[in-house]
Design a protein around this motif. Structure first.
Motif, PDB file in Angstrom:
ATOM      1  N   UNK A 148      54.968  64.607  81.456  1.00 12.79           N
ATOM      2  CA  UNK A 148      55.454  64.269  82.798  1.00 12.79           C
ATOM      3  C   UNK A 148      56.178  62.917  82.799  1.00 12.79           C
ATOM      4  N   UNK A 149      56.207  62.224  81.657  1.00  6.05           N
ATOM      5  CA  UNK A 149      56.955  60.986  81.540  1.00  6.05           C
ATOM      6  C   UNK A 149      56.134  59.719  81.633  1.00  6.05           C
ATOM      7  N   UNK A 150      54.836  59.803  81.365  1.00 10.99           N
ATOM      8  CA  UNK A 150      53.949  58.635  81.483  1.00 10.99           C
ATOM      9  C   UNK A 150      53.309  58.291  80.155  1.00 10.99           C
ATOM     10  N   UNK A 151      53.124  56.993  79.935  1.00  3.79           N
ATOM     11  CA  UNK A 151      52.437  56.474  78.757  1.00  3.79           C
ATOM     12  C   UNK A 151      51.325  55.539  79.216  1.00  3.79           C
ATOM     13  N   UNK A 152      50.204  55.488  78.487  1.00  3.98           N
ATOM     14  CA  UNK A 152      49.124  54.563  78.870  1.00  3.98           C
ATOM     15  C   UNK A 152      49.604  53.114  78.850  1.00  3.98           C
ATOM     16  N   UNK A 153      49.188  52.361  79.849  1.00  2.00           N
ATOM     17  CA  UNK A 153      49.492  50.925  79.903  1.00  2.00           C
ATOM     18  C   UNK A 153      48.425  50.200  79.100  1.00  2.00           C
ATOM     19  N   UNK A 154      48.831  49.472  78.088  1.00  2.00           N
ATOM     20  CA  UNK A 154      47.880  48.748  77.239  1.00  2.00           C
ATOM     21  C   UNK A 154      47.032  47.792  78.064  1.00  2.00           C
TER      22      UNK A 154
END
Length: 127
Positions: free
Chosen positions: A36-42
């Motif tokens: 869906x276009x999301x990556x975890x925020x560190x």
């Protein structure tokens, strides 16, 4: 699925993760989130990442692919499906974290207490 705005509050929206899941025939939630276009925020999660006991996790949207700038996964009740909150702006994210953080921290403490009491019970049964 829900969206949150510091100006307008809460509103229910169409679950775009479900649509992504149907399009890709995926059964992996983390894959659906990436699709869906999301990556975890560190560094933007609460809970035990090693055990997979995440209470709150923030994902950052790819501006070219994501519907919203941020997606927050909330798993405040153990054993229940996580809830997702979509956010358009950084101030929306800050306000949501401000509202949810005390609940998430309390939930994490409860998980820790349950885990330690289960450990104590197992040790007592061995003795």
């Amino acid at each position: 699925m829900w969206k949150f705005s510091y100006k307008y509050g809460w509103a229910e929206i169409e679950d775009f993760l479900t649509h992504t899941q149907k399009e890709t025939a995926s059964i992996d939630l983390s894959e659906d989130i990436r699709n869906a276009g999301y990556e975890p925020a560190d560094g933007m999660s609460i809970g035990n990442m090693i055990c997979g006991d995440v209470i709150m996790e923030v994902y950052v949207g790819n501006p070219d692919r994501a519907h919203y700038a941020y997606l927050v996964e909330l798993d405040l009740l153990a054993g229940c499906d996580p809830q997702f909150v979509a956010l358009k702006t950084f101030p929306d994210l800050v306000e949501l974290i401000n509202k949810v953080l005390p609940i998430a921290v309390a939930s994490e403490k409860i998980h820790q207490l349950r885990s330690s009491s289960n450990e104590s019970a197992r040790l007592n049964s061995l003795l």
